[in-house]
Design a protein around this motif. Sequence first.
Motif, PDB file in Angstrom:
ATOM      1  N   LEU A  25       0.794  -1.181  -0.144  1.00  0.00           N
ATOM      2  CA  LEU A  25       0.353  -0.002  -0.033  1.00  0.00           C
ATOM      3  C   LEU A  25       0.875   1.349  -0.193  1.00  0.00           C
ATOM      4  O   LEU A  25       0.290   2.007  -0.271  1.00  0.00           O
ATOM      5  CB  LEU A  25      -0.984  -0.038   1.140  1.00  0.00           C
ATOM      6  N   GLY A  35       2.630   1.734  -3.610  1.00  0.00           N
ATOM      7  CA  GLY A  35       1.706   1.811  -4.626  1.00  0.00           C
ATOM      8  C   GLY A  35       1.398   3.109  -4.139  1.00  0.00           C
ATOM      9  O   GLY A  35       1.470   4.264  -4.244  1.00  0.00           O
ATOM     10  N   PRO A  36      -0.916   3.124  -4.138  1.00  0.00           N
ATOM     11  CA  PRO A  36      -1.695   4.558  -4.362  1.00  0.00           C
ATOM     12  C   PRO A  36      -1.157   5.104  -2.760  1.00  0.00           C
ATOM     13  O   PRO A  36      -1.988   5.981  -2.921  1.00  0.00           O
ATOM     14  CB  PRO A  36      -3.078   3.278  -3.472  1.00  0.00           C
ATOM     15  N   HIS A  93       0.360   8.217  -3.578  1.00  0.00           N
ATOM     16  CA  HIS A  93       0.159   9.591  -4.043  1.00  0.00           C
ATOM     17  C   HIS A  93      -1.481   9.826  -3.119  1.00  0.00           C
ATOM     18  O   HIS A  93      -2.021  10.070  -4.048  1.00  0.00           O
ATOM     19  CB  HIS A  93      -0.902   8.673  -6.085  1.00  0.00           C
ATOM     20  N   TRP A 127     -10.178   8.842  -1.140  1.00  0.00           N
ATOM     21  CA  TRP A 127      -9.001   8.328  -1.675  1.00  0.00           C
ATOM     22  C   TRP A 127      -8.648   6.874  -1.017  1.00  0.00           C
ATOM     23  O   TRP A 127      -8.412   5.916  -1.804  1.00  0.00           O
ATOM     24  CB  TRP A 127      -7.530   9.418  -1.386  1.00  0.00           C
ATOM     25  N   CYS A 151     -10.972   4.308  -1.585  1.00  0.00           N
ATOM     26  CA  CYS A 151     -11.119   4.064  -3.145  1.00  0.00           C
ATOM     27  C   CYS A 151      -9.802   2.656  -2.997  1.00  0.00           C
ATOM     28  O   CYS A 151      -9.767   2.089  -3.285  1.00  0.00           O
ATOM     29  CB  CYS A 151     -10.498   4.375  -4.241  1.00  0.00           C
ATOM     30  N   ILE A 152      -8.351   3.171  -2.025  1.00  0.00           N
ATOM     31  CA  ILE A 152      -7.716   2.244  -2.408  1.00  0.00           C
ATOM     32  C   ILE A 152      -8.361   0.861  -1.499  1.00  0.00           C
ATOM     33  O   ILE A 152      -7.626  -0.218  -1.574  1.00  0.00           O
ATOM     34  CB  ILE A 152      -6.432   2.829  -1.116  1.00  0.00           C
ATOM     35  N   HIS A 194      -8.056  -2.434  -3.070  1.00  0.00           N
ATOM     36  CA  HIS A 194      -6.168  -3.728  -2.627  1.00  0.00           C
ATOM     37  C   HIS A 194      -7.615  -5.034  -2.042  1.00  0.00           C
ATOM     38  O   HIS A 194      -7.456  -6.043  -2.037  1.00  0.00           O
ATOM     39  CB  HIS A 194      -6.189  -3.205  -1.446  1.00  0.00           C
TER      40      HIS A 194
END
Length: 127
Positions: free
Chosen positions: A34, A37-38, A41, A53, A56-57, A61
């Motif tokens: 995690l 990756g997302p 950002h 956000w 959504c992550i 996942h």
Amino acid sequence: MALPRRVYRQPVPAGPGRRPAPWSRHHRTVFAELIDGPLAHLPSGRFNANNAWLSCIAIAHNLTRAAPTLAGRPHHTARAATIRRHLINVAGRITRHAREVTIHLPERWPWQHNWRRLFTTAHAPPA
């Protein structure tokens, strides 16, 4: 001003009657996926944007971790980047003919059976 003291949970050393915590390696892997990756950002300093956000992550996942369970054995312990590379980011072509939608996948693709198992399980008719 005193600085707060941080306490980190250490796994119990192995010995007679003691085992290391089984969750420690799994949690480190999930957090590393995690953070690399997302979570790298996060869009802004605004709470509502970051909250959306993070929601959504979490959904992405969980879906990414559920896919290899449905796809089969080789991807069961794979990391998220491998799952995305093998099962999600597929170079395919979608065509329509006579009101039928067809997905043309690569020939001699090594993961086509796993992808097909995932697709048929996810799109199975309701029981």
